[in-house]
Scaffold this motif. Sequence first.
Motif, PDB file in Angstrom:
ATOM      1  N   PRO A 155      -3.557  15.871   3.548  1.00  0.00           N
ATOM      2  CA  PRO A 155      -2.689  15.400   2.463  1.00  0.00           C
ATOM      3  C   PRO A 155      -2.119  13.995   2.671  1.00  0.00           C
ATOM      4  O   PRO A 155      -2.123  13.199   1.731  1.00  0.00           O
ATOM      5  CB  PRO A 155      -1.594  16.474   2.403  1.00  0.00           C
ATOM      6  CG  PRO A 155      -2.299  17.720   2.820  1.00  0.00           C
ATOM      7  CD  PRO A 155      -3.242  17.273   3.915  1.00  0.00           C
ATOM      8  N   GLN A 178       2.238   9.507   8.024  1.00  0.00           N
ATOM      9  CA  GLN A 178       1.659   8.312   7.425  1.00  0.00           C
ATOM     10  C   GLN A 178       1.913   7.109   8.320  1.00  0.00           C
ATOM     11  O   GLN A 178       2.906   7.076   9.046  1.00  0.00           O
ATOM     12  CB  GLN A 178       2.268   8.045   6.059  1.00  0.00           C
ATOM     13  CG  GLN A 178       1.952   9.111   5.034  1.00  0.00           C
ATOM     14  CD  GLN A 178       2.414   8.693   3.657  1.00  0.00           C
ATOM     15  OE1 GLN A 178       2.054   7.621   3.191  1.00  0.00           O
ATOM     16  NE2 GLN A 178       3.205   9.501   3.029  1.00  0.00           N
ATOM     17  N   MET A 224       2.171  18.101  -8.440  1.00  0.00           N
ATOM     18  CA  MET A 224       0.948  17.390  -8.799  1.00  0.00           C
ATOM     19  C   MET A 224       0.381  17.917 -10.109  1.00  0.00           C
ATOM     20  O   MET A 224      -0.087  17.131 -10.955  1.00  0.00           O
ATOM     21  CB  MET A 224      -0.084  17.503  -7.675  1.00  0.00           C
ATOM     22  CG  MET A 224      -1.370  16.715  -7.922  1.00  0.00           C
ATOM     23  SD  MET A 224      -1.096  14.933  -8.160  1.00  0.00           S
ATOM     24  CE  MET A 224      -0.612  14.446  -6.491  1.00  0.00           C
ATOM     25  N   THR A 247       2.566  16.814  -1.824  1.00  0.00           N
ATOM     26  CA  THR A 247       2.103  16.990  -3.199  1.00  0.00           C
ATOM     27  C   THR A 247       0.585  16.913  -3.293  1.00  0.00           C
ATOM     28  O   THR A 247       0.008  17.339  -4.293  1.00  0.00           O
ATOM     29  CB  THR A 247       2.712  15.921  -4.129  1.00  0.00           C
ATOM     30  OG1 THR A 247       2.328  14.616  -3.670  1.00  0.00           O
ATOM     31  CG2 THR A 247       4.223  16.026  -4.154  1.00  0.00           C
ATOM     32  N   CYS A 248      -0.056  16.381  -2.266  1.00  0.00           N
ATOM     33  CA  CYS A 248      -1.520  16.252  -2.272  1.00  0.00           C
ATOM     34  C   CYS A 248      -2.212  17.436  -1.617  1.00  0.00           C
ATOM     35  O   CYS A 248      -3.433  17.410  -1.412  1.00  0.00           O
ATOM     36  CB  CYS A 248      -1.931  14.952  -1.572  1.00  0.00           C
ATOM     37  SG  CYS A 248      -1.434  13.461  -2.451  1.00  0.00           S
ATOM     38  N   THR A 279      -7.459  10.957 -10.098  1.00  0.00           N
ATOM     39  CA  THR A 279      -6.649  11.612  -9.073  1.00  0.00           C
ATOM     40  C   THR A 279      -7.074  13.066  -8.905  1.00  0.00           C
ATOM     41  O   THR A 279      -7.218  13.566  -7.771  1.00  0.00           O
ATOM     42  CB  THR A 279      -5.158  11.532  -9.453  1.00  0.00           C
ATOM     43  OG1 THR A 279      -4.780  10.149  -9.537  1.00  0.00           O
ATOM     44  CG2 THR A 279      -4.289  12.239  -8.423  1.00  0.00           C
ATOM     45  N   PRO A 314       3.724  13.409   0.812  1.00  0.00           N
ATOM     46  CA  PRO A 314       2.308  13.758   0.999  1.00  0.00           C
ATOM     47  C   PRO A 314       1.997  15.213   0.685  1.00  0.00           C
ATOM     48  O   PRO A 314       0.848  15.539   0.353  1.00  0.00           O
ATOM     49  CB  PRO A 314       2.058  13.454   2.481  1.00  0.00           C
ATOM     50  CG  PRO A 314       3.113  12.459   2.849  1.00  0.00           C
ATOM     51  CD  PRO A 314       4.316  12.843   2.039  1.00  0.00           C
ATOM     52  N   LYS A 373      -4.868  11.554   1.845  1.00  0.00           N
ATOM     53  CA  LYS A 373      -5.107  11.500   0.403  1.00  0.00           C
ATOM     54  C   LYS A 373      -4.002  10.704  -0.283  1.00  0.00           C
ATOM     55  O   LYS A 373      -4.263   9.922  -1.207  1.00  0.00           O
ATOM     56  CB  LYS A 373      -5.155  12.924  -0.177  1.00  0.00           C
ATOM     57  CG  LYS A 373      -6.377  13.718   0.215  1.00  0.00           C
ATOM     58  CD  LYS A 373      -6.318  15.115  -0.377  1.00  0.00           C
ATOM     59  CE  LYS A 373      -7.529  15.944   0.045  1.00  0.00           C
ATOM     60  NZ  LYS A 373      -7.465  17.337  -0.465  1.00  0.00           N
ATOM     61  N   ALA A 374      -2.771  10.901   0.165  1.00  0.00           N
ATOM     62  CA  ALA A 374      -1.643  10.199  -0.445  1.00  0.00           C
ATOM     63  C   ALA A 374      -1.773   8.691  -0.270  1.00  0.00           C
ATOM     64  O   ALA A 374      -1.498   7.919  -1.200  1.00  0.00           O
ATOM     65  CB  ALA A 374      -0.325  10.697   0.148  1.00  0.00           C
ATOM     66  N   LEU A 423       3.865  10.619  -5.238  1.00  0.00           N
ATOM     67  CA  LEU A 423       3.034  10.509  -4.032  1.00  0.00           C
ATOM     68  C   LEU A 423       3.830  10.133  -2.789  1.00  0.00           C
ATOM     69  O   LEU A 423       3.257  10.086  -1.695  1.00  0.00           O
ATOM     70  CB  LEU A 423       1.927   9.472  -4.260  1.00  0.00           C
ATOM     71  CG  LEU A 423       0.819   9.897  -5.226  1.00  0.00           C
ATOM     72  CD1 LEU A 423      -0.091   8.732  -5.533  1.00  0.00           C
ATOM     73  CD2 LEU A 423       0.018  11.063  -4.659  1.00  0.00           C
ATOM     74  N   ARG A 424       5.119   9.853  -2.928  1.00  0.00           N
ATOM     75  CA  ARG A 424       5.918   9.567  -1.728  1.00  0.00           C
ATOM     76  C   ARG A 424       5.952  10.762  -0.787  1.00  0.00           C
ATOM     77  O   ARG A 424       6.104  10.605   0.420  1.00  0.00           O
ATOM     78  CB  ARG A 424       7.347   9.188  -2.128  1.00  0.00           C
ATOM     79  CG  ARG A 424       7.469   7.829  -2.792  1.00  0.00           C
ATOM     80  CD  ARG A 424       8.906   7.364  -2.817  1.00  0.00           C
ATOM     81  NE  ARG A 424       9.057   6.170  -3.627  1.00  0.00           N
ATOM     82  CZ  ARG A 424       9.604   6.128  -4.835  1.00  0.00           C
ATOM     83  NH1 ARG A 424      10.091   7.258  -5.354  1.00  0.00           N
ATOM     84  NH2 ARG A 424       9.691   5.014  -5.512  1.00  0.00           N
ATOM     85  N   ARG A 450      -2.114   6.166  -3.264  1.00  0.00           N
ATOM     86  CA  ARG A 450      -1.036   5.187  -3.436  1.00  0.00           C
ATOM     87  C   ARG A 450      -1.585   3.755  -3.485  1.00  0.00           C
ATOM     88  O   ARG A 450      -1.116   2.935  -4.275  1.00  0.00           O
ATOM     89  CB  ARG A 450       0.000   5.321  -2.312  1.00  0.00           C
ATOM     90  CG  ARG A 450       1.028   6.418  -2.562  1.00  0.00           C
ATOM     91  CD  ARG A 450       2.119   6.439  -1.499  1.00  0.00           C
ATOM     92  NE  ARG A 450       2.884   5.192  -1.458  1.00  0.00           N
ATOM     93  CZ  ARG A 450       3.885   4.896  -2.296  1.00  0.00           C
ATOM     94  NH1 ARG A 450       4.242   5.761  -3.221  1.00  0.00           N
ATOM     95  NH2 ARG A 450       4.532   3.755  -2.185  1.00  0.00           N
TER      96      ARG A 450
END
Length: 320
Positions: free
Chosen positions: A122, A319, A264, A294-295, A226, A292, A125-126, A289-290, A130
Amino acid sequence: MRVGDVIRGYRIVSEPTNSGGGRCVWAFAQRHGRDYFIKRFLDPKRPKEGSTASVRSVRLRLEACEEFERRHRTIMRLLRPDAVGGGNLVLALDFFHDGTTYYKVTERIHSVRTPPPRALTPPRKAVLLRTLGLSVGLLHGIGVVHGDLKPGNVLVGRSGAGAYHTAKLIDFDDAYVSGRPPAPDDIAGDLVYGAPEWHRYVRGDADVRPEWLTTRTDVFSLGLMTHHYLTGALPGFGDRYASPADALNDGAELRIDERLSAPMRGLLAAMTARSPDARPDTGAFLAVLRDPATCEVRAPCLTSPGSRVRINRPTKERQP
């Protein structure tokens, strides 16, 4: 355009191809020891000197060429390679005509294959999404619509084996100022990733005004992309339709993958709304997306009656 040709100082070093080029032929080139990507437009064509065509025909062709040049030079003026935050936009360095033919030149980008969704955690992906969202947001911040957002116009880069993947946005040939698209016969885009209002506009729907084609048209395409980057597929839209936009224009609904996180799913449902006014801007996209998490994509699992559902959570990763 052939291998070995020199066009305005650019030596062609690869076999020209139309693969993924639409109304263009492209190749790699070198000039002063640097590598470039050069694109040869198949149309419009400037009239040849001494042309035997009628005065009216020559005038109409010149008017089409002037409009073509105006649109490209306007976008080049708005999108400068040295713009703050423009590092992930692959912008034109040169635009000219040689004889009757137009050419555009950009830096050559060495990219990697886009990894499948299952290969990225995740946070990775974020970061990929982003960097893409920031590039689209930079365009929208100066009132420019990309006009042809799709995975084929994204190059994925990676600086090393352990580095995060980032997205570089390419091909601004179909870009236009928000609310001022080219005429329906001249506008370009992608039938699969195009927004509902774009589909209606190119089909000559008199109820669709040009000012409806704004940056929110890009937001629809970004929502589809996305979903594709996260799950490997577009939202469901049924076998009756050729594209998500066709389904929406017919009153059907898109099916967002239920394995996605609730934030998402809500974001993508809003981004792919039929009405442009209902879609959020890229700021809202980046805000989601802040986090991660959510991914995350929940792993599907089969259960027997009475058994507990087990969800495999991806390994947490920080990250950079």
